[in-house]
Design an enzyme around this catalytic site. Structure first.
Site, PDB file in Angstrom:
ATOM      1  N   LYS A  87       0.865  -1.175  -0.024  1.00  0.00           N
ATOM      2  CA  LYS A  87       0.046   0.009  -0.016  1.00  0.00           C
ATOM      3  C   LYS A  87       0.910   1.290   0.084  1.00  0.00           C
ATOM      4  O   LYS A  87       0.466   2.181  -0.676  1.00  0.00           O
ATOM      5  CB  LYS A  87      -1.001   0.021   1.416  1.00  0.00           C
ATOM      6  CG  LYS A  87      -1.577   1.211   1.587  1.00  0.00           C
ATOM      7  CD  LYS A  87      -2.727   1.084   2.428  1.00  0.00           C
ATOM      8  CE  LYS A  87      -2.177   0.717   3.883  1.00  0.00           C
ATOM      9  NZ  LYS A  87      -1.774   1.751   4.834  1.00  0.00           N
ATOM     10  N   ARG A  98      -9.758   3.535  10.111  1.00  0.00           N
ATOM     11  CA  ARG A  98      -9.331   2.050  10.142  1.00  0.00           C
ATOM     12  C   ARG A  98     -10.497   1.459  11.007  1.00  0.00           C
ATOM     13  O   ARG A  98     -10.476   0.168  11.543  1.00  0.00           O
ATOM     14  CB  ARG A  98      -8.298   2.045  11.352  1.00  0.00           C
ATOM     15  CG  ARG A  98      -6.984   1.950  10.666  1.00  0.00           C
ATOM     16  CD  ARG A  98      -5.814   1.901  11.736  1.00  0.00           C
ATOM     17  NE  ARG A  98      -4.702   1.351  11.275  1.00  0.00           N
ATOM     18  CZ  ARG A  98      -3.580   2.002  10.884  1.00  0.00           C
ATOM     19  NH1 ARG A  98      -3.633   3.184  10.334  1.00  0.00           N
ATOM     20  NH2 ARG A  98      -2.485   1.369  10.835  1.00  0.00           N
ATOM     21  N   ARG A 137      10.725  -9.761   4.745  1.00  0.00           N
ATOM     22  CA  ARG A 137      11.220  -8.272   4.593  1.00  0.00           C
ATOM     23  C   ARG A 137      12.729  -8.530   4.818  1.00  0.00           C
ATOM     24  O   ARG A 137      12.990  -8.745   6.089  1.00  0.00           O
ATOM     25  CB  ARG A 137      10.654  -7.178   4.816  1.00  0.00           C
ATOM     26  CG  ARG A 137       9.358  -6.613   4.278  1.00  0.00           C
ATOM     27  CD  ARG A 137       9.112  -5.119   4.656  1.00  0.00           C
ATOM     28  NE  ARG A 137       8.353  -5.422   5.772  1.00  0.00           N
ATOM     29  CZ  ARG A 137       7.495  -4.693   6.096  1.00  0.00           C
ATOM     30  NH1 ARG A 137       6.541  -3.851   5.098  1.00  0.00           N
ATOM     31  NH2 ARG A 137       6.956  -4.441   7.192  1.00  0.00           N
ATOM     32  N   ARG A 146      14.055  -6.602  10.508  1.00  0.00           N
ATOM     33  CA  ARG A 146      13.729  -5.458  11.218  1.00  0.00           C
ATOM     34  C   ARG A 146      12.891  -6.110  12.491  1.00  0.00           C
ATOM     35  O   ARG A 146      11.971  -7.188  12.131  1.00  0.00           O
ATOM     36  CB  ARG A 146      12.756  -4.802  10.761  1.00  0.00           C
ATOM     37  CG  ARG A 146      13.195  -3.189  10.629  1.00  0.00           C
ATOM     38  CD  ARG A 146      12.116  -2.343   9.836  1.00  0.00           C
ATOM     39  NE  ARG A 146      10.800  -2.500  10.307  1.00  0.00           N
ATOM     40  CZ  ARG A 146       9.826  -1.637   9.692  1.00  0.00           C
ATOM     41  NH1 ARG A 146       9.884  -1.120   8.660  1.00  0.00           N
ATOM     42  NH2 ARG A 146       8.513  -1.885  10.267  1.00  0.00           N
ATOM     43  N   ARG A 161      -2.373  -6.308  14.444  1.00  0.00           N
ATOM     44  CA  ARG A 161      -2.581  -5.255  13.306  1.00  0.00           C
ATOM     45  C   ARG A 161      -3.327  -5.845  12.426  1.00  0.00           C
ATOM     46  O   ARG A 161      -4.470  -5.405  11.981  1.00  0.00           O
ATOM     47  CB  ARG A 161      -1.423  -4.829  12.793  1.00  0.00           C
ATOM     48  CG  ARG A 161      -0.306  -4.134  13.670  1.00  0.00           C
ATOM     49  CD  ARG A 161       0.806  -3.936  13.020  1.00  0.00           C
ATOM     50  NE  ARG A 161       0.725  -2.712  11.900  1.00  0.00           N
ATOM     51  CZ  ARG A 161       1.188  -1.747  11.794  1.00  0.00           C
ATOM     52  NH1 ARG A 161       1.895  -1.328  12.906  1.00  0.00           N
ATOM     53  NH2 ARG A 161       1.155  -0.868  10.780  1.00  0.00           N
TER      54      ARG A 161
HETATM   55  P1  AMP Z   1       0.687   3.178  10.801  1.00  0.00           P
HETATM   56  O1  AMP Z   1       1.875   3.537  10.368  1.00  0.00           O
HETATM   57  O2  AMP Z   1      -0.424   3.149   9.812  1.00  0.00           O
HETATM   58  O3  AMP Z   1       1.011   1.590  10.748  1.00  0.00           O
HETATM   59  O4  AMP Z   1       0.265   3.452  12.242  1.00  0.00           O
HETATM   60  C1  AMP Z   1       1.037   3.082  13.162  1.00  0.00           C
HETATM   61  C2  AMP Z   1      -0.017   3.348  14.582  1.00  0.00           C
HETATM   62  O5  AMP Z   1      -0.617   4.503  14.832  1.00  0.00           O
HETATM   63  C3  AMP Z   1      -0.862   2.365  14.381  1.00  0.00           C
HETATM   64  O6  AMP Z   1      -0.402   1.039  14.963  1.00  0.00           O
HETATM   65  C4  AMP Z   1      -1.973   2.866  15.538  1.00  0.00           C
HETATM   66  O7  AMP Z   1      -1.608   2.652  16.815  1.00  0.00           O
HETATM   67  C5  AMP Z   1      -1.747   4.403  14.980  1.00  0.00           C
HETATM   68  N1  AMP Z   1      -2.918   4.550  14.019  1.00  0.00           N
HETATM   69  C6  AMP Z   1      -2.625   4.860  12.661  1.00  0.00           C
HETATM   70  N2  AMP Z   1      -3.696   5.464  12.057  1.00  0.00           N
HETATM   71  C7  AMP Z   1      -4.575   5.090  12.984  1.00  0.00           C
HETATM   72  C8  AMP Z   1      -6.111   5.418  12.831  1.00  0.00           C
HETATM   73  N3  AMP Z   1      -6.898   5.599  11.692  1.00  0.00           N
HETATM   74  N4  AMP Z   1      -6.754   4.997  14.063  1.00  0.00           N
HETATM   75  C9  AMP Z   1      -6.304   4.764  15.233  1.00  0.00           C
HETATM   76  N5  AMP Z   1      -4.839   4.566  15.411  1.00  0.00           N
HETATM   77  C10 AMP Z   1      -4.147   4.795  14.275  1.00  0.00           C
END
Ligand code: AMP
Length: 223
Positions: free
Chosen positions: A13, A87, A126, A161, A173
């Site tokens: 993505k 989300r 990865r 990582r 996740r």
């Molecule tokens: P990401 O880089 O998109 O994987 O986001 C990292 C972390 O930020 C996620 O695991 C959540 O803890 C938080 N986060 C990002 N986007 C959201 C969202 N739309 N709602 C709630 N938490 C978020």
């Protein structure tokens, strides 16, 4: 052009989003990146969000939703690609309400489809090249398999990582992403229903192909 992009961690993505952003000169608004900036800058919001992020939980909606809507308004006037938000169903509904209230159009919603097991393998496969973070190496993707145990591009030393090897965190996740009741896929389907009513356009992409092939299919459908 205003676009939402959905896809599980491991689906490519980020890569596809970056290509679309570049082609249409959009503001790339990533909720996770905004949180990381706040944490790095030591802001109040960053302090509130930190513990949730470290546990792999969603940050509560009352922090996340205003933060993203504010960023859309301040940075998105000339078109945006929103990534990582919504989300869950509450976020999906609130975003739609806010777009209506602001008179902003949602031109496209992109969903990159990838089976959960494949997504997990891609993350765990990865490998990072010591010489260059952008040298793609993945032991589970034929097109970018390392050359033995060194980088396929430059022969550099490879490492994994640590968070990519944490099956518990990956599972958490993906539990949120693949939840079709009130999780991220439920949010995506909320927009799919709107597309069926002609209120936006919904593009489904098979995430198992090569990056270039997916990109070509995507760009052919946007315009
Ligand atoms: P990401 O880089 O998109 O994987 O986001 C990292 C972390 O930020 C996620 O695991 C959540 O803890 C938080 N986060 C990002 N986007 C959201 C969202 N739309 N709602 C709630 N938490 C978020």
């Amino acid at each position: 052009m205003n676009i939402l992009i959905f896809g599980p961690n491991g689906s490519g993505k980020g890569t596809q989003g970056a290509l679309v952003k570049k082609k249409y000169d959009l503001a790339h608004i990533e909720s996770g990146a905004i949180f990381r900036e706040h944490i790095g800058g030591g802001t109040e919001l960053g302090k509130q969000a930190k513990a949730f992020i470290e546990r792999g939980d969603l940050v509560p909606d009352d922090i996340t939703i205003p933060m993203v809507l504010e960023t859309l308004k301040s940075k998105g006037a000339n078109g945006w690609l929103l990534d990582g938000f919504p989300r869950n169903m509450v976020q999906a509904q609130k975003l739609w309400d806010a777009l209506q209230a602001e008179g902003m159009k949602l031109d496209y919603v992109i969903e990159i489809l990838l089976p959960r097991e494949v997504a997990k393998n891609r993350i765990m496969g990865r490998r990072l090249c010591k010489n260059d973070n952008n040298h793609p190496n993945n032991i589970f993707i034929d097109a970018i398999k390392p050359n033995g145990d060194v980088c396929r591009v430059c022969g550099g030393e490879l490492s994994a990582r640590s968070d990519d090897q944490d099956e518990g965190a990956i599972g958490k996740r993906h539990d949120i992403y693949y939840n079709t009741v009130d999780g991220t896929l439920a949010a995506a389907y909320f927009y799919k229903d709107l597309a069926a009513k002609g209120m936006t356009k919904y593009i489904e992409l098979d995430g198992e192909g090569a990056i270039d092939a997916i990109k070509d299919k995507l760009l052919a459908q946007l315009s």
